[in-house]
Design an enzyme around this catalytic site. Structure first.
Site, PDB file in Angstrom:
ATOM      1  NE  ARG A 235      19.867 -81.605 -32.409  1.00 28.16           N
ATOM      2  CZ  ARG A 235      19.055 -82.004 -31.443  1.00 28.16           C
ATOM      3  NH1 ARG A 235      17.758 -81.754 -31.528  1.00 28.16           N
ATOM      4  NH2 ARG A 235      19.532 -82.639 -30.386  1.00 28.16           N
ATOM      5  CD  GLU A 264      17.258 -74.456 -32.069  1.00 28.90           C
ATOM      6  OE1 GLU A 264      17.317 -74.922 -30.926  1.00 28.90           O
ATOM      7  OE2 GLU A 264      16.489 -74.884 -32.939  1.00 28.90           O
ATOM      8  CG  HIS A 296      14.500 -76.923 -29.606  1.00 33.82           C
ATOM      9  ND1 HIS A 296      15.676 -76.937 -30.303  1.00 33.82           N
ATOM     10  CD2 HIS A 296      14.300 -78.207 -29.193  1.00 33.82           C
ATOM     11  CE1 HIS A 296      16.180 -78.165 -30.293  1.00 33.82           C
ATOM     12  NE2 HIS A 296      15.357 -78.953 -29.626  1.00 33.82           N
TER      13      HIS A 296
END
Length: 332
Positions: A235, A264, A296
């Protein structure tokens, strides 16, 4: 059962449409995120399915409840984007996909590390342009060096085992250590300070909680070796981005490989190649030659997508049957 899917892309649609041949739910896909501005679009759905950057705060959850949505399906393992207390008050059941393909994330982690320390992206760009010089491409071997694994859940364990096979020494930190597994593999649990001080590479694999937010900060960065490299596929907010940028500028660490970013939500999963990125920290990170960023994508394999889709729709089936719910975060 009518389900609204938020923040979806072509790969999501392909996987869920294939999995839904068995269940035959009425599903509709939206390409925008679920948040306070878009929550009214959930009108008429029995359930909503969301991803890591959708927002399920107090306002969103209560509006969902008012519209009759009583089930939220997370097609991910983390749930830091959900206000669980408010979900309880709003009587909304939250279910997730606790494990879809830990190997996918672990393999991407190792891929990022290798790409960064062996300067593979720079080499690729050079040779595509006909430049076959090796100047400036000197890398580092992993053999004989020490990696610190911060968080030893399923993904962290797989990363540790893979990197051990490279001939690396493995140090571990977790609030719930698995000493039997560590002993079996010849790994060592240490305190957090020792992990920072002794590691040549540090890979983050812990969930985002109030305790782990900014676990990599100005203080911890000061403890790292100057040649230490950070890898984060967990994360983004585990790292204080401002502190990381300052450490990189001062050459306090050797680099960072990131599949996640603290802010993000505004940029990842979208094409910004012909637009202006307004996030100064993200722009700054992109300028460092010793920083490698992917958007990601660590989870993004055919196997993982199939597992996510099948587990999510099976969660719906269990919810409808009213029996045992295997993947609960919270049950109303």
């Amino acid at each position: 059962m009518k389900i609204g899917f938020y923040d979806t892309h072509s790969y999501d649609k392909d996987a869920f449409l294939k999995a839904n041949k068995q269940y035959k739910y009425e599903i509709e896909f939206m390409d925008f995120k679920l948040n306070e501005k878009t929550v009214n679009s959930a009108e008429g759905y029995d359930a909503v399915c969301v991803f890591v950057n959708d927002v399920l705060n107090k306002k969103v959850l209560w509006r969902l409840s008012e519209m009759g949505v009583k089930l939220v399906l997370l097609r991910c393992s983390g749930y830091n984007n959900v206000d669980i207390e408010e979900a309880e008050k709003a009587e909304i059941t939250i279910m997730r996909v606790p494990m879809y393909s830990p190997h996918a994330v672990a393999e991407h982690t190792v891929g990022l590390l290798l790409a960064l320390v062996r300067k593979i992206p720079q080499a690729y760009i050079r040779t595509r342009g006909g430049n076959f010089s090796l100047e400036g491409l000197t890398g580092r071997t992993l053999f004989g060096r020490t990696v610190g694994i911060l968080g030893t859940g399923k993904i962290g364990k797989i990363v540790a085992e893979i990197l051990s096979s490279f001939g690396m020494s493995v140090l571990l930190y977790d609030v719930l250590p698995d000493y039997n597994w560590a002993l079996k593999n010849g790994f060592t649990y240490v305190n957090l300070k020792d992990l920072y001080i002794k590691s040549d590479f540090i890979s983050l694999h812990c969930p985002l909680t109030s305790e782990t937010k900014h676990i990599i900060n100005s203080g911890s960065l000061m403890l790292l070796k100057p040649n230490c490299v950070l890898i984060n596929t967990s994360r983004g907010a585990l790292i204080d981005t401002d502190a990381l940028v300052k450490a990189l500028k001062k050459k306090r660490i050797a680099g960072a490989a990131l599949d996640v970013y603290e802010e993000e939500n505004n940029y990842f999963f979208k094409d910004w190649s012909e637009d202006i990125i307004g996030d100064d920290m993200l722009i700054r990170l992109l300028t460092f030659p010793n920083v490698l960023i992917t958007s990601h994508q660590a989870f993004l394999t055919e196997d993982a997508l199939a597992a996510i889709a099948n587990t999510t729709l099976e969660n719906v089936y269990q919810y409808k049957q009213g029996g045992t719910l295997d993947n609960l975060v919270w049950i109303a």
